[in-house]
Motif scaffolding. Structure first.
Motif, PDB file in Angstrom:
ATOM      1  N   SER A 106     -20.461  38.051  -7.479  1.00 17.28           N
ATOM      2  CA  SER A 106     -20.441  36.789  -8.335  1.00 17.28           C
ATOM      3  C   SER A 106     -19.571  35.697  -7.731  1.00 17.28           C
ATOM      4  N   PRO A 107     -20.156  35.124  -6.796  1.00 21.96           N
ATOM      5  CA  PRO A 107     -19.484  34.427  -5.751  1.00 21.96           C
ATOM      6  C   PRO A 107     -18.722  32.971  -6.080  1.00 21.96           C
ATOM      7  N   ALA A 108     -19.284  32.197  -7.232  1.00 29.15           N
ATOM      8  CA  ALA A 108     -18.452  31.115  -7.642  1.00 29.15           C
ATOM      9  C   ALA A 108     -18.917  30.085  -6.818  1.00 29.15           C
ATOM     10  N   CYS A 109     -19.687  30.137  -5.745  1.00 34.49           N
ATOM     11  CA  CYS A 109     -19.867  29.143  -4.993  1.00 34.49           C
ATOM     12  C   CYS A 109     -21.314  29.011  -4.321  1.00 34.49           C
ATOM     13  N   ALA A 110     -21.947  27.854  -3.730  1.00 35.93           N
ATOM     14  CA  ALA A 110     -23.169  28.092  -3.033  1.00 35.93           C
ATOM     15  C   ALA A 110     -23.402  28.887  -1.820  1.00 35.93           C
ATOM     16  N   SER A 111     -24.424  29.000  -1.669  1.00 36.76           N
ATOM     17  CA  SER A 111     -24.661  30.177  -0.433  1.00 36.76           C
ATOM     18  C   SER A 111     -25.132  29.629   0.974  1.00 36.76           C
ATOM     19  N   PHE A 112     -25.126  28.169   0.979  1.00 41.13           N
ATOM     20  CA  PHE A 112     -25.729  27.814   2.198  1.00 41.13           C
ATOM     21  C   PHE A 112     -25.260  27.929   3.590  1.00 41.13           C
ATOM     22  N   ASP A 113     -23.816  28.629   3.597  1.00 36.82           N
ATOM     23  CA  ASP A 113     -23.055  28.608   4.809  1.00 36.82           C
ATOM     24  C   ASP A 113     -23.653  30.059   5.598  1.00 36.82           C
ATOM     25  N   LEU A 150     -26.485  38.981 -13.371  1.00 41.20           N
ATOM     26  CA  LEU A 150     -25.890  40.271 -13.696  1.00 41.20           C
ATOM     27  C   LEU A 150     -26.982  41.432 -13.635  1.00 41.20           C
ATOM     28  N   GLU A 151     -27.685  41.565 -12.403  1.00 37.60           N
ATOM     29  CA  GLU A 151     -28.821  42.354 -12.246  1.00 37.60           C
ATOM     30  C   GLU A 151     -28.032  43.709 -11.802  1.00 37.60           C
ATOM     31  N   HIS A 152     -28.411  44.537 -12.516  1.00 38.40           N
ATOM     32  CA  HIS A 152     -27.884  46.268 -11.991  1.00 38.40           C
ATOM     33  C   HIS A 152     -28.601  46.543 -11.032  1.00 38.40           C
ATOM     34  N   VAL A 153     -28.052  46.967  -9.672  1.00 45.22           N
ATOM     35  CA  VAL A 153     -28.682  47.173  -8.197  1.00 45.22           C
ATOM     36  C   VAL A 153     -28.729  49.065  -8.332  1.00 45.22           C
ATOM     37  N   ALA A 154     -27.643  49.160  -8.502  1.00 45.01           N
ATOM     38  CA  ALA A 154     -27.546  50.969  -8.215  1.00 45.01           C
ATOM     39  C   ALA A 154     -26.220  51.525  -8.875  1.00 45.01           C
ATOM     40  N   PHE A 155     -26.410  52.787  -8.914  1.00 48.91           N
ATOM     41  CA  PHE A 155     -25.199  53.733  -9.487  1.00 48.91           C
ATOM     42  C   PHE A 155     -24.913  54.689  -8.392  1.00 48.91           C
ATOM     43  N   ILE A 156     -23.989  54.315  -7.557  1.00 52.88           N
ATOM     44  CA  ILE A 156     -23.862  55.316  -6.337  1.00 52.88           C
ATOM     45  C   ILE A 156     -22.235  55.825  -6.400  1.00 52.88           C
ATOM     46  N   GLY A 157     -22.217  57.139  -6.643  1.00 56.49           N
ATOM     47  CA  GLY A 157     -21.021  57.943  -6.451  1.00 56.49           C
ATOM     48  C   GLY A 157     -20.125  57.477  -7.747  1.00 56.49           C
ATOM     49  N   GLY A 158     -20.808  57.291  -8.712  1.00 56.05           N
ATOM     50  CA  GLY A 158     -20.064  56.815  -9.861  1.00 56.05           C
ATOM     51  C   GLY A 158     -19.440  55.460  -9.952  1.00 56.05           C
ATOM     52  N   VAL A 159     -19.896  54.555  -9.238  1.00 52.85           N
ATOM     53  CA  VAL A 159     -19.696  53.004  -9.145  1.00 52.85           C
ATOM     54  C   VAL A 159     -20.926  52.200  -9.129  1.00 52.85           C
ATOM     55  N   ASN A 160     -20.527  51.256 -10.225  1.00 48.86           N
ATOM     56  CA  ASN A 160     -21.756  50.371 -10.663  1.00 48.86           C
ATOM     57  C   ASN A 160     -21.952  49.346  -9.887  1.00 48.86           C
ATOM     58  N   TYR A 161     -23.045  49.047  -9.247  1.00 48.47           N
ATOM     59  CA  TYR A 161     -23.027  47.947  -8.414  1.00 48.47           C
ATOM     60  C   TYR A 161     -24.064  46.644  -9.112  1.00 48.47           C
ATOM     61  N   ILE A 162     -23.428  45.525  -9.025  1.00 42.66           N
ATOM     62  CA  ILE A 162     -24.025  44.368  -9.906  1.00 42.66           C
ATOM     63  C   ILE A 162     -24.448  43.034  -9.034  1.00 42.66           C
ATOM     64  N   ASN A 163     -25.245  42.751  -8.949  1.00 45.38           N
ATOM     65  CA  ASN A 163     -25.929  41.353  -8.159  1.00 45.38           C
ATOM     66  C   ASN A 163     -25.658  40.253  -9.173  1.00 45.38           C
ATOM     67  N   ASP A 164     -24.759  39.455  -9.015  1.00 51.41           N
ATOM     68  CA  ASP A 164     -24.824  38.055  -9.770  1.00 51.41           C
ATOM     69  C   ASP A 164     -24.750  36.858  -8.821  1.00 51.41           C
ATOM     70  N   ARG A 221     -29.010  35.798  -0.716  1.00 52.75           N
ATOM     71  CA  ARG A 221     -27.799  36.236  -0.704  1.00 52.75           C
ATOM     72  C   ARG A 221     -27.737  37.401  -1.600  1.00 52.75           C
ATOM     73  N   GLY A 222     -28.340  37.415  -2.771  1.00 52.42           N
ATOM     74  CA  GLY A 222     -28.533  38.412  -3.707  1.00 52.42           C
ATOM     75  C   GLY A 222     -29.445  39.659  -2.845  1.00 52.42           C
ATOM     76  N   ASP A 223     -30.359  39.285  -2.421  1.00 50.98           N
ATOM     77  CA  ASP A 223     -31.363  40.224  -1.739  1.00 50.98           C
ATOM     78  C   ASP A 223     -30.531  40.838  -0.579  1.00 50.98           C
ATOM     79  N   LYS A 224     -29.779  40.206   0.077  1.00 54.35           N
ATOM     80  CA  LYS A 224     -28.937  40.773   1.222  1.00 54.35           C
ATOM     81  C   LYS A 224     -27.938  41.848   0.699  1.00 54.35           C
ATOM     82  N   PHE A 225     -27.337  41.490  -0.487  1.00 53.67           N
ATOM     83  CA  PHE A 225     -26.285  42.588  -1.204  1.00 53.67           C
ATOM     84  C   PHE A 225     -27.114  43.766  -1.551  1.00 53.67           C
TER      85      PHE A 225
END
Length: 457
Positions: free
Chosen positions: A431-438, A323-337, A446-450
């Motif tokens: 917030s993917p609900a899944c493992a990342s290794f595909d 639930l990491e706040h990444v940025a607020f761009i054009g009034g949109v909140n981007y969250i990395n979970d 995955r979070g860093d790329k987001f």
């Protein structure tokens, strides 16, 4: 020793470590320091940094293979929690009767430090980090280990801590037998990793409850009395420790609860009562109230002052990818979970934000049951963007619940699509609900790329 009363395992001879990640390399160094003949074997390619560490220590290792002849002559084996029990080599070693244990079990033999052990399907990392932060603020010599931070074994070998806060997964607990937690914390139990437990919830629950094994009347067991699976399982276990429940639904005479004014009240035996309004917590959301209750209960039994607890709970900054706040761009909140690798974590994430949410979902599905998300998705999610190779189960689960559900070709693509769908006031939530290794090495990548894709908008 304080935590493993007697010597249960060989104290000399050949020690084989299976898996050369953080925990494996740490166990190898501790084994070497204790006089074992150590050999490390990893079926995958060992990272350069770990190879260098082993070389610097003069520890023999092999990378990219398991040479059976060099493994089956072991007196003791420490195995990575990532290696499944069904692996043919593990079966062979079990049949041969060689003791096979986790790094945590191995290292606990060699320390008298107080062990605070935190497990649960969700909230482990946040609670572990918050607890460590609080104890550090109080001036304790405290180490952070387990699923997080530096290897426990390495810290036992080369550091000098009086207390350890350990984040412990069910996979680690499966290979722990004589280990004893001075304070055991069980946050919650929801379906996760069922593929490792023959798809039987009871097996997974039993694994989580191993955190209380060997506890005595001198120890503490902190648990959530609002958690259905935990409460259902309690009668099956002979619990000797002092039980400290936490709840947001009832009042308890001993433990932690929420009063009518939305104050967290913490009351433990022979200690001053603690009170703090949830508005003052640095971590917001219902799930974080539980995390703060758990950390607060640990702090109380460690006899921390109320003022130190309040300052810590009011100033702690959450871990990356949760639930990491990444940025607020054009009034949109981007969250990395990105750390949300199961359905229950996504439920918590959705519960933390108001409509409208553009949800990035998908990856390697571990047998997820998406039914528990349906109501929240209906109420709060305006669009789902699927990431990962196999998206069919997400389409099947949510096609009738949201107006827009689309596939993406990469994380950059997913973020671009999200930025077009989101309007001012919306939240874009990974917030993917899944493992990342595909698509990725791990949830961190995955979070860093987001985050990179968001900052490139």
């Amino acid at each position: 020793m304080a935590n493993i009363a007697d010597t249960y395992y060989p104290q000399k001879g050949r020690l084989v470590i299976l898996g050369a990640g953080e925990s494996g390399v740490g166990a190898a160094i501790l084994g070497k320091d204790k006089g074992f003949d150590v050999f490390v074997s990893d079926l995958g390619v060992i990272a350069d940094s770990y190879q260098k560490q082993l070389q610097d220590e003069g520890i023999a290792f092999e990378s990219g293979q398991h040479t059976e002849a060099a493994i089956v002559n072991a007196d003791l084996i420490v195995k990575s929690p990532g290696i499944p029990e069904k692996a043919p080599l593990i079966k062979k070693l079990r049949d041969a009767g060689i003791p096979l244990i986790s790094e945590i079990e191995f290292a606990a033999q060699y320390t008298d430090a107080r062990l605070i052990c935190i497990t649960g399907s969700n909230g482990k990392s946040t609670t572990t980090m918050l607890t460590h932060y609080m104890l550090q603020k109080a001036g304790l010599k405290v180490g952070l280990a387990g699923n997080i931070g530096k290897s426990f074994a390495l810290q036992v070998a080369r550091s000098d801590f009086d207390t350890y806060v350990l984040e412990i997964s069910s996979f680690m607990l499966d290979d722990m037998y004589h280990f004893r937690a001075d304070v055991a914390v069980l946050l919650n139990i929801t379906p996760d990793h069922l593929d490792r437990y023959d798809y039987k919830m009871e097996n997974y629950v039993n694994s989580k409850f191993r955190v209380i094994q060997n506890q005595t009347a001198e120890d503490f067991f902190i648990y959530c009395s609002d958690d259905e699976e935990t409460v259902k399982a309690l009668p099956r276990f002979d619990i000797k420790a002092v039980m400290l429940p936490m709840t947001q639904e009832n009042v308890v005479s001993q433990g932690a609860y929420l009063n009518d004014k939305k104050d967290i009240i913490i009351n433990t035996p022979n200690r001053e009562i603690f009170a703090m309004n949830i508005e003052e917590l640095s971590l917001q959301g219902r799930h974080n109230v539980y995390n703060n209750m758990a950390s607060g209960l640990v702090a109380k039994v460690q006899e921390l002052r109320n003022q130190t607890m309040k300052e810590s709970m009011g100033s702690y900054v959450n871990i990356p990818h949760r639930l990491e706040h990444v940025a607020f761009i054009g009034g949109v909140n981007y969250i990395n979970d990105s750390k949300a690798t199961n359905v229950n974590s996504v439920w918590y994430a959705l519960e933390s934000f108001s409509p409208d949410i553009v949800l990035l979902l998908g990856g390697v599905d571990k047998g997820n049951d998406y039914n528990m998300l349906l109501d929240l998705v209906k109420q709060k999610v305006k669009a789902i963007i699927c990431i990962g190779k196999d998206t069919s189960r997400i389409h099947d689960a949510f096609e009738d619940e949201v107006d827009v559900i689309v596939n993406s070709a990469s994380m950059e693509d997913a973020v671009q699509i999200a930025s077009h769908l989101a309007k001012k006031g919306d939240t874009v939530l990974l917030s993917p609900a899944c493992a990342s290794f595909d698509w990725f090495k791990n949830y961190e990548e995955r979070g860093d790329k987001f985050k990179e894709a968001v900052m490139a908008l």
